[in-house]
Design a protein around this motif. Structure first.
Motif, PDB file in Angstrom:
ATOM      1  N   ALA A  15       0.808  -1.242  -0.063  1.00 42.69           N
ATOM      2  CA  ALA A  15      -0.015   0.056   0.023  1.00 42.69           C
ATOM      3  C   ALA A  15       1.016   1.263   0.018  1.00 42.69           C
ATOM      4  N   ALA A  16       1.810   1.313   0.862  1.00 39.64           N
ATOM      5  CA  ALA A  16       2.776   2.457   0.714  1.00 39.64           C
ATOM      6  C   ALA A  16       3.434   2.631  -0.377  1.00 39.64           C
ATOM      7  N   ALA A  17       4.011   1.503  -1.128  1.00 39.28           N
ATOM      8  CA  ALA A  17       4.700   1.677  -2.385  1.00 39.28           C
ATOM      9  C   ALA A  17       3.616   2.086  -3.400  1.00 39.28           C
ATOM     10  N   THR A  18       2.403   1.740  -3.295  1.00 41.90           N
ATOM     11  CA  THR A  18       1.482   2.121  -4.329  1.00 41.90           C
ATOM     12  C   THR A  18       1.336   3.790  -4.274  1.00 41.90           C
ATOM     13  N   LEU A  19       1.249   4.142  -2.972  1.00 42.39           N
ATOM     14  CA  LEU A  19       1.089   5.551  -2.763  1.00 42.39           C
ATOM     15  C   LEU A  19       2.366   6.412  -3.186  1.00 42.39           C
ATOM     16  N   THR A  36      14.227   4.453   7.721  1.00 47.28           N
ATOM     17  CA  THR A  36      14.980   3.411   7.950  1.00 47.28           C
ATOM     18  C   THR A  36      14.153   2.653   9.047  1.00 47.28           C
ATOM     19  N   GLY A  37      14.652   1.400   9.485  1.00 47.10           N
ATOM     20  CA  GLY A  37      14.046   0.499  10.390  1.00 47.10           C
ATOM     21  C   GLY A  37      13.518  -0.854   9.585  1.00 47.10           C
ATOM     22  N   SER A  38      13.060  -1.650  10.059  1.00 49.32           N
ATOM     23  CA  SER A  38      12.496  -2.856   9.454  1.00 49.32           C
ATOM     24  C   SER A  38      11.338  -2.891   9.106  1.00 49.32           C
ATOM     25  N   THR A  39      10.323  -1.804   9.600  1.00 47.26           N
ATOM     26  CA  THR A  39       8.982  -1.551   8.824  1.00 47.26           C
ATOM     27  C   THR A  39       8.959  -1.218   7.451  1.00 47.26           C
ATOM     28  N   PRO A  40       9.995  -0.388   7.032  1.00 50.41           N
ATOM     29  CA  PRO A  40       9.572   0.169   5.411  1.00 50.41           C
ATOM     30  C   PRO A  40      10.246  -0.777   4.542  1.00 50.41           C
ATOM     31  N   ILE A  41      10.951  -1.991   4.885  1.00 55.44           N
ATOM     32  CA  ILE A  41      11.780  -2.985   4.136  1.00 55.44           C
ATOM     33  C   ILE A  41      10.726  -3.399   3.203  1.00 55.44           C
ATOM     34  N   PRO A  42       9.514  -4.157   3.412  1.00 51.27           N
ATOM     35  CA  PRO A  42       8.724  -4.291   2.342  1.00 51.27           C
ATOM     36  C   PRO A  42       8.164  -3.377   1.395  1.00 51.27           C
ATOM     37  N   THR A  43       8.048  -2.152   1.821  1.00 49.28           N
ATOM     38  CA  THR A  43       7.652  -0.895   0.903  1.00 49.28           C
ATOM     39  C   THR A  43       8.836  -0.860   0.031  1.00 49.28           C
ATOM     40  N   TYR A  44      10.170  -1.031   0.385  1.00 53.72           N
ATOM     41  CA  TYR A  44      11.327  -0.681  -0.571  1.00 53.72           C
ATOM     42  C   TYR A  44      11.273  -1.886  -1.712  1.00 53.72           C
ATOM     43  N   GLN A  45      11.020  -3.003  -1.022  1.00 55.69           N
ATOM     44  CA  GLN A  45      11.222  -3.997  -1.795  1.00 55.69           C
ATOM     45  C   GLN A  45       9.830  -4.121  -3.180  1.00 55.69           C
ATOM     46  N   ALA A  46       8.897  -3.588  -2.655  1.00 57.58           N
ATOM     47  CA  ALA A  46       7.721  -3.436  -3.556  1.00 57.58           C
ATOM     48  C   ALA A  46       8.241  -2.382  -4.468  1.00 57.58           C
ATOM     49  N   LEU A  47       8.937  -1.321  -4.260  1.00 59.95           N
ATOM     50  CA  LEU A  47       9.288  -0.273  -5.024  1.00 59.95           C
ATOM     51  C   LEU A  47      10.384  -0.657  -6.193  1.00 59.95           C
ATOM     52  N   ILE A  48      11.180  -1.484  -5.503  1.00 59.81           N
ATOM     53  CA  ILE A  48      12.373  -2.308  -6.373  1.00 59.81           C
ATOM     54  C   ILE A  48      11.615  -2.865  -7.404  1.00 59.81           C
ATOM     55  N   MET A  50       8.611  -2.690  -8.622  1.00 61.27           N
ATOM     56  CA  MET A  50       8.000  -1.804  -9.482  1.00 61.27           C
ATOM     57  C   MET A  50       8.999  -1.123 -10.550  1.00 61.27           C
ATOM     58  N   TYR A  51      10.147  -0.630 -10.043  1.00 53.44           N
ATOM     59  CA  TYR A  51      11.206  -0.152 -10.808  1.00 53.44           C
ATOM     60  C   TYR A  51      11.765  -1.402 -11.787  1.00 53.44           C
ATOM     61  N   ARG A  52      11.627  -2.759 -11.464  1.00 53.82           N
ATOM     62  CA  ARG A  52      12.358  -3.725 -12.323  1.00 53.82           C
ATOM     63  C   ARG A  52      11.230  -4.033 -13.353  1.00 53.82           C
ATOM     64  N   ASP A  53      10.026  -3.961 -13.036  1.00 50.49           N
ATOM     65  CA  ASP A  53       8.913  -4.290 -13.949  1.00 50.49           C
ATOM     66  C   ASP A  53       8.835  -3.248 -14.977  1.00 50.49           C
ATOM     67  N   GLY A  54       9.506  -2.068 -14.861  1.00 46.44           N
ATOM     68  CA  GLY A  54       9.641  -0.948 -15.616  1.00 46.44           C
ATOM     69  C   GLY A  54       8.453  -0.045 -15.596  1.00 46.44           C
ATOM     70  N   LEU A  88      17.520  -0.073  -0.718  1.00 49.92           N
ATOM     71  CA  LEU A  88      16.835   0.740  -1.930  1.00 49.92           C
ATOM     72  C   LEU A  88      17.833   1.116  -2.925  1.00 49.92           C
ATOM     73  N   PHE A  89      18.609   2.242  -2.418  1.00 46.81           N
ATOM     74  CA  PHE A  89      19.477   3.042  -3.588  1.00 46.81           C
ATOM     75  C   PHE A  89      20.064   2.072  -4.566  1.00 46.81           C
ATOM     76  N   ASP A  90      20.821   1.038  -4.280  1.00 50.81           N
ATOM     77  CA  ASP A  90      21.650   0.159  -4.940  1.00 50.81           C
ATOM     78  C   ASP A  90      20.657  -0.716  -5.873  1.00 50.81           C
ATOM     79  N   HIS A  91      19.577  -0.667  -5.877  1.00 50.37           N
ATOM     80  CA  HIS A  91      18.735  -1.403  -6.639  1.00 50.37           C
ATOM     81  C   HIS A  91      17.698  -0.719  -7.756  1.00 50.37           C
ATOM     82  N   ILE A  92      17.742   0.620  -7.656  1.00 52.23           N
ATOM     83  CA  ILE A  92      16.731   1.414  -8.418  1.00 52.23           C
ATOM     84  C   ILE A  92      17.664   2.324  -8.966  1.00 52.23           C
TER      85      ILE A  92
END
Ligand code: GLP
Length: 241
Positions: A15-19, A36-48, A50-54, A88-92
């Motif tokens: 949901a966060a990544a979608t917004l 930072t912290g463990s909480t936003p990790i799934p958000t960053y994974q979802a953003l990565i 979406m980046y990889r999917d173009g 995040l940064f190294d993957h987008i």
């Protein structure tokens, strides 16, 4: 204020990544406030993903992180500089020189704080600010206190935060005692705020933030006065609402 509940932490991340994605698609040179912290990790994974999917292009985006430990080398595995690169940064395709994390090793930390706030203003302000929450209701590293601090500043970490963050370090002695953090004013100046909380150990902080007095003892409580704040919670974090 909006509150959205989800069954699992993964869905909070989606949901966060979608917004965030909607923000970046509608304004490619968006300014993102990151946490930072463990909480936003799934958000960053979802953003990565979406980046990889173009779907997402980060080439014009700029980012400002909330906080950093003081006197911890930037390349230390527990620094927030390292965390952001790994998560995040190294993957987008976000140019590293578009990213900023406060420098906790600056000789003059007060000056660093003032420069950091100035850099955010010069970038046009934060479009969307991602936040986690500490077990004691802190946001960024704004610890429970007698007042809300406006600007980026040095913070003495509380014992509760040192214990919570100890899991990343070899021992409690290795956890830095100070950090530099965006202040409440800079967080509140963001045009949109997303507060993410997952897990049972956040339930009391979430209850205090949403139902308690608006008080610097629970720094997140001030978010209720923000004109555009969305709480994204899993069932466990919402367990005391
Ligand atoms: C640290 C960070 C906060 C973060 C909090 C919660 O103290 N400074 O920005 O929200 O931890 O972390 P976690 O998501 O790992 O529970």
């Amino acid at each position: 204020m909006q509150i959205h509940l989800y069954d699992h932490a993964e869905q909070v991340g989606q949901a966060a990544a979608t917004l965030i994605a909607a923000q970046v698609i509608s304004k490619p040179d968006s300014v993102l406030g990151l946490a930072t912290g463990s909480t936003p990790i799934p958000t960053y994974q979802a953003l990565i993903k979406m980046y990889r999917d173009g779907v997402l292009d980060f080439s014009k985006v700029r980012t400002f992180n909330l906080d950093e430990y003081c006197k911890l080398p930037i390349d230390h595995e527990c620094s927030y500089h390292s965390f952001m690169r790994e998560q995040l940064f190294d993957h987008i395709n976000l140019p590293l020189d578009h990213t900023r994390v406060p420098n906790g090793n600056a000789e003059n930390l007060q000056e660093e704080g003032a420069n950091y706030d100035m850099a955010i203003s010069r970038a046009g302000g934060i479009d969307i600010q991602v936040l986690g929450i500490g077990r004691n209701g802190h946001i960024g590293f704004n610890e429970p206190a007698n007042a809300f601090v406006y600007g980026c500043h040095v913070v003495n970490l509380t014992q509760s935060t040192i214990e919570a963050n100890r899991r990343f370090f070899d021992s409690e002695d290795d956890v830095p005692r100070q950090a530099i953090s965006l202040g409440i004013g800079s967080i509140m100046n963001a045009r949109k705020v997303l507060l993410l909380a997952t897990g049972e150990d956040k339930a009391q902080a979430i209850r205090d933030a949403i139902y308690g007095d608006i008080n610097p003892k629970t720094q997140a409580s001030i978010l209720r006065t923000h004109p555009d704040v969305i709480f994204l919670l899993d069932k466990a974090a919402a367990g005391l609402l």
